[in-house]
Design a protein around this motif. Structure first.
Motif, PDB file in Angstrom:
ATOM      1  N   GLY A  27      13.488  -1.577   2.439  1.00  0.00           N
ATOM      2  CA  GLY A  27      14.236  -2.708   2.978  1.00  0.00           C
ATOM      3  C   GLY A  27      13.497  -4.021   2.830  1.00  0.00           C
ATOM      4  O   GLY A  27      14.102  -5.100   2.942  1.00  0.00           O
ATOM      5  N   ARG A  28      12.172  -3.948   2.577  1.00  0.00           N
ATOM      6  CA  ARG A  28      11.385  -5.164   2.415  1.00  0.00           C
ATOM      7  C   ARG A  28      10.870  -5.368   0.997  1.00  0.00           C
ATOM      8  O   ARG A  28      10.852  -6.496   0.516  1.00  0.00           O
ATOM      9  N   PRO A  31       0.802  -6.578   0.312  1.00  0.00           N
ATOM     10  CA  PRO A  31       0.282  -7.401   1.413  1.00  0.00           C
ATOM     11  C   PRO A  31       1.146  -7.292   2.670  1.00  0.00           C
ATOM     12  O   PRO A  31       2.356  -7.057   2.609  1.00  0.00           O
ATOM     13  N   ALA A  32       0.504  -7.515   3.809  1.00  0.00           N
ATOM     14  CA  ALA A  32       1.189  -7.376   5.100  1.00  0.00           C
ATOM     15  C   ALA A  32       2.280  -8.411   5.288  1.00  0.00           C
ATOM     16  O   ALA A  32       3.224  -8.171   6.053  1.00  0.00           O
ATOM     17  N   PHE A  33       2.203  -9.578   4.612  1.00  0.00           N
ATOM     18  CA  PHE A  33       3.280 -10.554   4.789  1.00  0.00           C
ATOM     19  C   PHE A  33       4.563 -10.092   4.121  1.00  0.00           C
ATOM     20  O   PHE A  33       5.641 -10.585   4.439  1.00  0.00           O
ATOM     21  N   ARG A  34       4.463  -9.139   3.200  1.00  0.00           N
ATOM     22  CA  ARG A  34       5.660  -8.528   2.614  1.00  0.00           C
ATOM     23  C   ARG A  34       5.994  -7.213   3.297  1.00  0.00           C
ATOM     24  O   ARG A  34       7.172  -6.896   3.493  1.00  0.00           O
ATOM     25  N   LEU A  35       4.965  -6.420   3.644  1.00  0.00           N
ATOM     26  CA  LEU A  35       5.182  -5.108   4.252  1.00  0.00           C
ATOM     27  C   LEU A  35       4.182  -4.909   5.384  1.00  0.00           C
ATOM     28  O   LEU A  35       3.056  -4.461   5.162  1.00  0.00           O
ATOM     29  N   PRO A  36       4.568  -5.220   6.605  1.00  0.00           N
ATOM     30  CA  PRO A  36       3.666  -4.959   7.733  1.00  0.00           C
ATOM     31  C   PRO A  36       3.326  -3.475   7.801  1.00  0.00           C
ATOM     32  O   PRO A  36       4.201  -2.616   7.624  1.00  0.00           O
ATOM     33  N   PRO A  37       2.077  -3.122   8.060  1.00  0.00           N
ATOM     34  CA  PRO A  37       1.681  -1.699   8.074  1.00  0.00           C
ATOM     35  C   PRO A  37       2.503  -0.850   9.022  1.00  0.00           C
ATOM     36  O   PRO A  37       2.758   0.330   8.753  1.00  0.00           O
ATOM     37  N   GLU A  38       2.941  -1.441  10.142  1.00  0.00           N
ATOM     38  CA  GLU A  38       3.692  -0.635  11.105  1.00  0.00           C
ATOM     39  C   GLU A  38       5.063  -0.212  10.558  1.00  0.00           C
ATOM     40  O   GLU A  38       5.648   0.770  11.004  1.00  0.00           O
ATOM     41  N   VAL A  39       5.585  -0.969   9.584  1.00  0.00           N
ATOM     42  CA  VAL A  39       6.869  -0.593   8.977  1.00  0.00           C
ATOM     43  C   VAL A  39       6.692   0.668   8.142  1.00  0.00           C
ATOM     44  O   VAL A  39       7.505   1.600   8.216  1.00  0.00           O
ATOM     45  N   LEU A  40       5.649   0.712   7.333  1.00  0.00           N
ATOM     46  CA  LEU A  40       5.354   1.933   6.582  1.00  0.00           C
ATOM     47  C   LEU A  40       5.114   3.102   7.530  1.00  0.00           C
ATOM     48  O   LEU A  40       5.572   4.227   7.285  1.00  0.00           O
ATOM     49  N   GLN A  41       4.433   2.838   8.624  1.00  0.00           N
ATOM     50  CA  GLN A  41       4.134   3.912   9.564  1.00  0.00           C
ATOM     51  C   GLN A  41       5.401   4.502  10.165  1.00  0.00           C
ATOM     52  O   GLN A  41       5.453   5.698  10.473  1.00  0.00           O
ATOM     53  N   GLU A  42       6.445   3.671  10.334  1.00  0.00           N
ATOM     54  CA  GLU A  42       7.730   4.184  10.820  1.00  0.00           C
ATOM     55  C   GLU A  42       8.234   5.303   9.914  1.00  0.00           C
ATOM     56  O   GLU A  42       8.646   6.376  10.375  1.00  0.00           O
ATOM     57  N   ASP A  43       8.228   5.028   8.602  1.00  0.00           N
ATOM     58  CA  ASP A  43       8.729   6.018   7.657  1.00  0.00           C
ATOM     59  C   ASP A  43       7.859   7.263   7.651  1.00  0.00           C
ATOM     60  O   ASP A  43       8.363   8.397   7.609  1.00  0.00           O
ATOM     61  N   ILE A  44       6.535   7.088   7.683  1.00  0.00           N
ATOM     62  CA  ILE A  44       5.635   8.236   7.656  1.00  0.00           C
ATOM     63  C   ILE A  44       5.791   9.071   8.925  1.00  0.00           C
ATOM     64  O   ILE A  44       5.858  10.308   8.874  1.00  0.00           O
ATOM     65  N   ASP A  45       5.873   8.409  10.086  1.00  0.00           N
ATOM     66  CA  ASP A  45       6.040   9.153  11.337  1.00  0.00           C
ATOM     67  C   ASP A  45       7.354   9.935  11.338  1.00  0.00           C
ATOM     68  O   ASP A  45       7.412  11.076  11.817  1.00  0.00           O
ATOM     69  N   VAL A  65       1.529  -6.882  -9.205  1.00  0.00           N
ATOM     70  CA  VAL A  65       0.186  -7.087  -8.671  1.00  0.00           C
ATOM     71  C   VAL A  65      -0.201  -8.554  -8.765  1.00  0.00           C
ATOM     72  O   VAL A  65      -0.802  -9.113  -7.835  1.00  0.00           O
ATOM     73  N   ALA A  66       0.153  -9.197  -9.862  1.00  0.00           N
ATOM     74  CA  ALA A  66      -0.166 -10.622 -10.026  1.00  0.00           C
ATOM     75  C   ALA A  66       0.524 -11.462  -8.956  1.00  0.00           C
ATOM     76  O   ALA A  66      -0.073 -12.382  -8.381  1.00  0.00           O
ATOM     77  N   MET A  67       1.804 -11.130  -8.667  1.00  0.00           N
ATOM     78  CA  MET A  67       2.518 -11.903  -7.652  1.00  0.00           C
ATOM     79  C   MET A  67       1.888 -11.723  -6.273  1.00  0.00           C
ATOM     80  O   MET A  67       1.721 -12.683  -5.514  1.00  0.00           O
ATOM     81  N   ASP A  68       1.542 -10.498  -5.945  1.00  0.00           N
ATOM     82  CA  ASP A  68       0.915 -10.264  -4.639  1.00  0.00           C
ATOM     83  C   ASP A  68      -0.465 -10.910  -4.566  1.00  0.00           C
ATOM     84  O   ASP A  68      -0.836 -11.500  -3.541  1.00  0.00           O
ATOM     85  N   ALA A  69      -1.233 -10.791  -5.645  1.00  0.00           N
ATOM     86  CA  ALA A  69      -2.594 -11.326  -5.625  1.00  0.00           C
ATOM     87  C   ALA A  69      -2.609 -12.844  -5.476  1.00  0.00           C
ATOM     88  O   ALA A  69      -3.407 -13.401  -4.710  1.00  0.00           O
ATOM     89  N   CYS A  70      -1.723 -13.541  -6.176  1.00  0.00           N
ATOM     90  CA  CYS A  70      -1.724 -15.007  -6.096  1.00  0.00           C
ATOM     91  C   CYS A  70      -1.297 -15.472  -4.708  1.00  0.00           C
ATOM     92  O   CYS A  70      -1.855 -16.446  -4.165  1.00  0.00           O
TER      93      CYS A  70
END
Length: 851
Positions: A72-73, A163-177, A262-267
């Motif tokens: 979704g993100r 990066p967290a500004f695109r995907l906060p870690p807690e959002v991924l954790q929702e799916d994993i949990d 990767v380039a977009m996230d890194a910049c």
């Protein structure tokens, strides 16, 4: 409160390998669904959102996507460019709407746990989207799955590369949990590296199958002079450090080399870190060729990042107290014949330096593993594997994902996981040649949104927040839709899945209506053009070259003076005895599955046994199914187990007949050419043969011969004529093969004199077959034995019921009482081939009638 599906009253969760609905004639998968590698049913979940049935929308989203909150993100959303509304006022915001649903339900929605039911266990190396998707599929199938992860967290590049500004870690954790709660059979082993902490031999000893989903963890070098300087870092390593919690102080000026994800996230990460003021992206092609997703590119530009196109780095050099990236200018050439991207070349005498304090190389990723390399399982930058079966040279070891097939997207990585789990299950079940995997397309048949403003709404964009007030904390860059915005956006959907594929209602038809509705009433030229298109005459449906076909035969309904029964109430007999000996519950004998995969044959056999239908083929198909053995001269010995032996004469007369091996065994002769018909009939009568099999498709014994062309209906006409001339019509039965698709076709052939018919291609289609360009069958994997069995039973029931109805409508209570007088032809060609009268004529046309 923890919620489950029952709390919402939502439908029971579908199995991971959901059935494919594309065989439903009233359903065509929408372009967005086809573009999604995992077949997400976007039209249904959009429609559910409009109806505010969010639980059902959640089910549709997550049915094939274990990382729905993540997608979704950050999904690259291949569905959106495929949207038919793209060329009008913008594609549907499918990804944003997924996020809207997952924000509402993702945290508290719990799926019921699935038990471990299998004795075999599976080891998966790597916990990225490929490994975890495969783990969920396998756990849902009842296997215990052990995941071995190099790092201290699950998620692979989802946790270490985005990066967290695109995907906060807690959002991924929702799916994993949600996954781990749903699949208690998944066991996790963190900080367990392949080669360092566990070997491949140990994994093979512990588990019955192993999946290598090691990912592309390492950045590729630029292969230029000076890149070994400490001021040069690789993009994936840079992102991994930052996602691990580091916030390094950056130099004022940073260059990022590359144009992908990767380039977009890194910049954008560099721009947010302390000390950095100026970020430039160096890309060797132009703005039209950069592979970055358009919204990522747009967001980077909005955040003040500069893009320098048509530049290729050649060296990192010292400049003053810092460094510079030495580049040459490039120009585009012709498209690459392999991937279609335009080639580029360096322009002479164009070298120049771009000063900076750091260079981040984001030119690609690669897999590395000394353990696998030592075993010969590694190519230069990836695991050596075959995509067809996700297999390696070790039959117990499978491979998938970026580490096996190169860098990809999140949704393609999940697709790899689904494929890998499918082939692993086949291996564990002992299926040596499984039916090739296919992404399933499913519809949930949701009504079309009834919003009067659906055509007027523009695309509803999410609010873009950019860097935020405190960039180094990585606040999210976008907001989630509110309810009204989500409803307005879902109302825009064309609902392409609602097309029927029929001539009266299709997407092309619907788009014509849209065009007419939008046309200015004063625009007479456009109105006339559309009217001409809509009112254009069609080609003659009966061209001169049209062959004789069962479609051109119609039934005459019983008139009131003849109707002495109520055809809709009185029972119609459909049973018969072939040669007065072998009882048939209905007139259908199934054929065609000799070369089908074993999974298909086993399901068909179960259906034939339940549906009480014999099988004609070179080999028996299964227990409980009467076998009509097709005997090819010199190839297969006749079997005493066969209910009938059918000698295949082919296209020429042969005075060869098999010996009856038991008193109850029937004997038959199959003939594929009308030229030898009279001689064959005389021989069959002399040898006391029980039945003739008239092969109107001229290819009985080869796979799916019916697909090669129209059947020869004249064989049945001529066989009846010969038997009548000999006054021996009752002494031998006729079975017909060729072009039978339904009970109506069977009833027509019985009216023409057949005692039974072979059912081939329709049975193949019913159990999941697809017709190939080479006029064969390709069977797909989304049917179980039960599905195929049920399909055979249903097609036999439907065909028998349809044949019965045809008999009743002609005023008969017995299917075998249909006569040629109950039939008419509607084309001259078919009238000649069958001897039936043509509408408007009082008598049949002679065979030599000139068209």
């Amino acid at each position: 409160m923890a919620l489950d599906q029952d709390s919402f009253g939502a439908p029971e969760r579908l199995p991971a390998d959901i059935a494919d609905d594309t065989r439903d004639s009233y359903y065509v998968p929408a372009p967005c669904q086809v573009a999604c590698p995992i077949g997400t049913d976007a039209p249904s979940y959009l429609a559910y959102i409009w109806e505010q049935r969010f639980e059902e929308a959640f089910e549709a989203i997550t049915a094939t996507n274990p990382f729905s909150s993540v997608c979704g993100r950050v999904c690259d959303a291949p569905c959106e460019p495929a949207c038919r509304r793209t060329e009008s006022d913008g594609a549907l915001a499918i990804r944003n709407l997924k996020r809207f649903v997952m924000e509402r339900l993702g945290k508290d929605y719990h799926l019921p746990p699935v038990p471990v039911t299998q004795e075999q266990t599976i080891g998966i190396v790597g916990s990225g989207p490929t490994g975890l998707t495969a783990a969920q599929d396998l756990a849902e199938a009842g296997y215990e799955v052990h995941i071995y992860e190099l790092s201290n967290r699950l998620g692979g590049m989802m946790i270490w590369g985005i990066p967290a500004f695109r995907l906060p870690p807690e959002v991924l954790q929702e799916d994993i949990d949600r996954m781990l709660g749903h699949c208690p059979g998944i066991k996790v082993h963190l900080e367990t590296a392949l080669g360092r902490d566990i070997t491949l031999d140990e994994l093979k000893e512990r588990h019955d199958a192993v999946l290598l989903a090691i990912g592309s963890w390492w950045g590729k070098p630029m292969k230029i002079e000076g890149e070994d300087r400490p001021e040069v870092v690789d993009g994936v390593g840079f992102l991994r450090r930052v996602n691990g919690g580091e916030r390094p102080t950056m130099p004022e000026s940073v260059l990022v080399v590359g144009g992908g994800d990767v380039a977009m996230d890194a910049c954008r990460v560099a721009k947010r870190l302390p000390g950095c003021k100026d970020v430039k992206v160096i890309y060797r092609r132009g703005p039209d060729e950069i592979p970055a997703r358009r919204d990522e590119l747009k967001g980077a530009i909005a955040e003040g990042i500069e893009f320098v196109y048509h530049r290729m780095p050649v060296a990192v050099v010292t400049e003053g107290n810092g460094i510079a990236l030495s580049c040459v200018k490039t120009a585009l050439g012709e498209p690459d014949p392999e991937d279609g991207r335009r080639l580029f070349k360096a322009l002479p005498e164009s070298e120049h330096d771009i000063p900076c304090g750091m260079v981040i190389a984001a030119v690609g990723q690669q897999a590395e593993c000394d353990e696998l390399d030592g075993r010969g399982l590694m190519e230069v930058d990836r695991v050596r594997a075959e995509f067809e079966g996700m297999s390696t040279e070790d039959p117990k070891v499978f491979a998938a994902g970026d580490g096996a097939f190169g860098g990809s997207t999140l949704v393609i990585a999940m697709y790899h996981g689904h494929r890998a789990s499918y082939y692993m299950k086949a291996y564990l079940q002992g299926i040596e040649e499984p039916i090739p995997y296919k992404t399933p397309y499913r519809t949930r048949r949701v009504p079309v949104a009834q919003d009067l403003w659906w055509e007027k709404f523009p695309r509803q964009e999410q609010n873009f927040l950019g860097l935020g007030k405190d960039p180094v904390r990585f606040p999210e860059i976008e907001e989630t839709y509110d309810l009204d915005t989500a409803l307005n956006e879902t109302a825009r959907c064309y609902r392409c899945d609602s097309e029927t594929g029929s001539t009266d209602y299709s997407v092309a038809n619907r788009e014509d209506i849209f065009v007419m509705a939008r046309t200015n009433p004063k625009d007479h030229r456009k109105k006339q053009a559309m009217l001409h298109k809509r009112l254009a005459t069609r080609d003659d449906p009966f061209p001169a070259e049209r062959p004789a076909t069962l479609d051109d035969i119609v039934f005459l309904p019983a008139n009131l003076s003849r109707l002495v029964i109520d055809p809709y109430r009185e029972a119609c007999n459909v049973a018969t005895k072939l040669a007065g000996k072998l009882a048939l519950a209905h007139p259908f004998i199934v054929t065609g599955f000799d070369d089908a995969p074993e999974e298909v044959r086993s399901g068909v056999a179960l259906g034939l046994a339940e549906g009480r239908a014999p099988y004609l083929g070179l080999h028996p198909i299964g227990p409980g199914v009467p076998w009509f053995q097709l005997a090819l001269p010199g190839q297969i010995e006749p079997s005493g187990e066969a209910a009938a032996l059918v000698q295949a004469m082919g296209h020429q007369f042969s005075a060869v007949v098999p010996e009856r091996l038991s008193e109850d065994q029937l004997l038959g002769i199959a003939l594929s050419s009308p030229a030898a018909l009279e001689q064959t009939i005389a021989f069959a009568l002399e040898q006391d043969i029980d039945f003739l099999l008239l092969d109107g498709s001229a290819g009985l014994g080869t796979s799916w011969a019916e697909l090669r062309g129209a059947p020869d209906l004249s064989m049945l006409r001529d066989a009846i004529a010969i038997l009548r001339r000999l006054d021996r019509e009752e002494e031998i039965d006729l079975v017909y093969f060729g072009g039978v698709r339904s009970g109506t076709d069977a009833a027509k052939l019985i009216g023409l004199g057949a005692n039974a018919v072979l059912l081939g291609v329709p049975a193949g289609l019913a159990v999941g077959g697809r017709i190939t360009e080479s006029r064969g069958f390709y069977f797909e994997a989304d049917y179980t034995d039960e599905d195929r069995s049920r399909a055979i039973v249903n097609i036999l029931k439907a065909s028998t019921g349809e044949a019965s109805m045809m008999a009743r409508c002609t005023g008969k209570t017995d299917l075998y009482n249909i006569e040629p007088e109950d039939l008419r032809s509607i084309t001259i060609t078919t009238a000649k081939a069958t001897g039936l009268p043509i509408v408007g004529q009082n008598k049949p046309l002679p065979p030599d009638f000139a068209v």
